[in-house]
Design a protein around this motif. Sequence first.
Motif, short mmCIF file in Angstrom:
data_model
loop_
_atom_site.label_atom_id
_atom_site.label_comp_id
_atom_site.label_asym_id
_atom_site.label_seq_id
_atom_site.Cartn_x
_atom_site.Cartn_y
_atom_site.Cartn_z
N THR A 207 27.79 31.46 -13.73
CA THR A 207 28.55 30.60 -12.26
C THR A 207 30.20 31.28 -12.05
N SER A 208 31.52 30.85 -11.47
CA SER A 208 32.42 31.60 -11.27
C SER A 208 33.39 30.96 -12.26
N CYS A 209 33.16 29.48 -12.94
CA CYS A 209 34.41 29.33 -13.78
C CYS A 209 33.32 27.63 -14.95
N ALA A 210 33.71 27.36 -15.68
CA ALA A 210 33.71 26.41 -16.21
C ALA A 210 33.71 25.25 -15.62
N SER A 211 32.57 24.16 -15.53
CA SER A 211 32.55 23.03 -14.40
C SER A 211 31.36 22.80 -14.80
N LYS A 212 31.01 21.35 -13.75
CA LYS A 212 30.15 20.33 -14.06
C LYS A 212 29.52 19.98 -12.77
N ASP A 213 28.17 20.11 -12.99
CA ASP A 213 26.88 19.80 -12.11
C ASP A 213 27.01 17.87 -12.14
N LEU B 269 33.75 12.65 -12.59
CA LEU B 269 32.56 12.84 -12.15
C LEU B 269 32.32 12.39 -10.89
N GLN B 270 32.65 12.81 -10.02
CA GLN B 270 33.14 12.07 -7.96
C GLN B 270 32.28 13.62 -7.76
N ILE B 271 31.66 12.18 -6.44
CA ILE B 271 31.19 13.68 -5.37
C ILE B 271 31.62 12.63 -4.05
N ASP B 272 32.00 13.64 -3.33
CA ASP B 272 32.60 12.76 -1.86
C ASP B 272 31.25 12.09 -1.64
N SER B 273 31.23 11.03 -0.52
CA SER B 273 30.09 10.53 -0.24
C SER B 273 29.61 11.94 0.96
N ILE C 86 12.79 28.83 -8.35
CA ILE C 86 13.55 27.11 -8.74
C ILE C 86 13.05 26.29 -9.02
N THR C 87 14.28 26.26 -9.99
CA THR C 87 12.98 24.81 -11.07
C THR C 87 14.78 23.21 -10.88
N GLY C 88 15.78 24.02 -10.37
CA GLY C 88 16.54 22.54 -9.82
C GLY C 88 17.34 23.22 -9.54
N ILE C 89 18.38 22.27 -8.69
CA ILE C 89 19.53 22.32 -7.73
C ILE C 89 20.21 21.58 -8.01
N LEU C 90 21.38 21.53 -8.57
CA LEU C 90 22.34 20.31 -8.78
C LEU C 90 23.44 20.20 -7.96
N GLN C 91 24.11 19.09 -7.50
CA GLN C 91 25.51 19.32 -6.16
C GLN C 91 27.06 19.55 -7.62
N LEU C 92 27.76 20.46 -7.72
CA LEU C 92 29.12 20.20 -8.41
C LEU C 92 29.68 18.88 -7.88
N TYR C 93 30.72 18.27 -9.13
CA TYR C 93 31.37 17.48 -9.32
C TYR C 93 32.70 17.81 -8.24
N ASP C 94 33.06 16.92 -7.21
CA ASP C 94 34.76 17.21 -6.46
C ASP C 94 35.54 18.24 -7.44
N ASP C 95 35.61 17.77 -8.77
CA ASP C 95 36.53 19.25 -9.26
C ASP C 95 36.28 19.66 -9.96
N SER C 96 34.77 20.31 -9.54
CA SER C 96 34.28 21.37 -10.35
C SER C 96 34.00 22.16 -9.07
N THR D 147 36.31 25.97 -8.63
CA THR D 147 35.54 26.64 -8.18
C THR D 147 36.20 27.31 -7.17
N GLU D 148 36.62 26.44 -5.79
CA GLU D 148 37.62 27.34 -4.99
C GLU D 148 38.90 28.05 -5.59
N ASP D 149 39.34 27.36 -5.95
CA ASP D 149 40.58 28.27 -6.25
C ASP D 149 39.67 29.76 -7.10
N THR D 150 39.08 29.60 -7.98
CA THR D 150 38.77 30.87 -8.87
C THR D 150 38.17 31.93 -8.01
N ILE D 151 37.43 31.06 -6.99
CA ILE D 151 37.37 32.29 -6.38
C ILE D 151 38.72 33.16 -4.90
#
Length: 219
Positions: free
Chosen positions: A18-24, A60-64, A145-155, A159-163
């Motif tokens: 991934t593009s940066c250290a982040s959390k899913d 560890l928040q994901i916007d609804s 594919i073995t897994g797909i996990l959504q990134l938390y809001d802060d991650s 990611t957007e800032d890094t890109i």
Amino acid sequence: MNKKLIAAAAACSILVLTSCASKDNSGSEISGTDASSQTVQDTPAGSADGSSEAAGTDELQIDSKRYNTDYDTLKKVTDDLFKKYYDGIQNEDYDKCFGVFPDFYRKALARESVEYNQTDDEYIKQIHNDIVKDYGDDYYAYQEITGILQLYDDSLKSTEDTINKTFNTELTVEDAYSVYCKQVTRGKLKKDSSEEIMYLLLKIDGEYYLYDNYFESAQ
């Protein structure tokens, strides 16, 4: 040799980290080789255990509004992108192959091609020939594919800032997912070479794209 050829030709390893250290939403930190060694089961994109509850803590928040548990649809989208990528390589079709990446990524590839005095056709042909050399002209490659996990809001924001910083752009990443998979390549010269990898699936302007950190790590 063109530095992007060096990255792309190694056993058809198309995407790395991934593009940066982040959390899913598995709670796992995504950075360096730790990311590619994780094992995640086929569970809904919304959570590691398949629950439909969004994370509720500040960190560890994901916007609804973007919270997503539709794993099957995301898997199909990702599978289709990989199929286009590999079909593009096997048919030496640059536009089809790299059309699965965002526009800013393709523009960066184009600038690099100019820098190394290499055409798009020469680039895709070199990738194809390098794989044929290792696996034979009957080679076949795919992602399991073995897994797909959504990134938390802060991650997602990180990611957007890094890109935007890396590509000198101002875009909005609407959503992003860590995708874990086993990459398999086989042919008459080498049987069933596989590698566990992880990369990002980005949603930009309503469309999904594959993304890796090649240009970030090349800086």
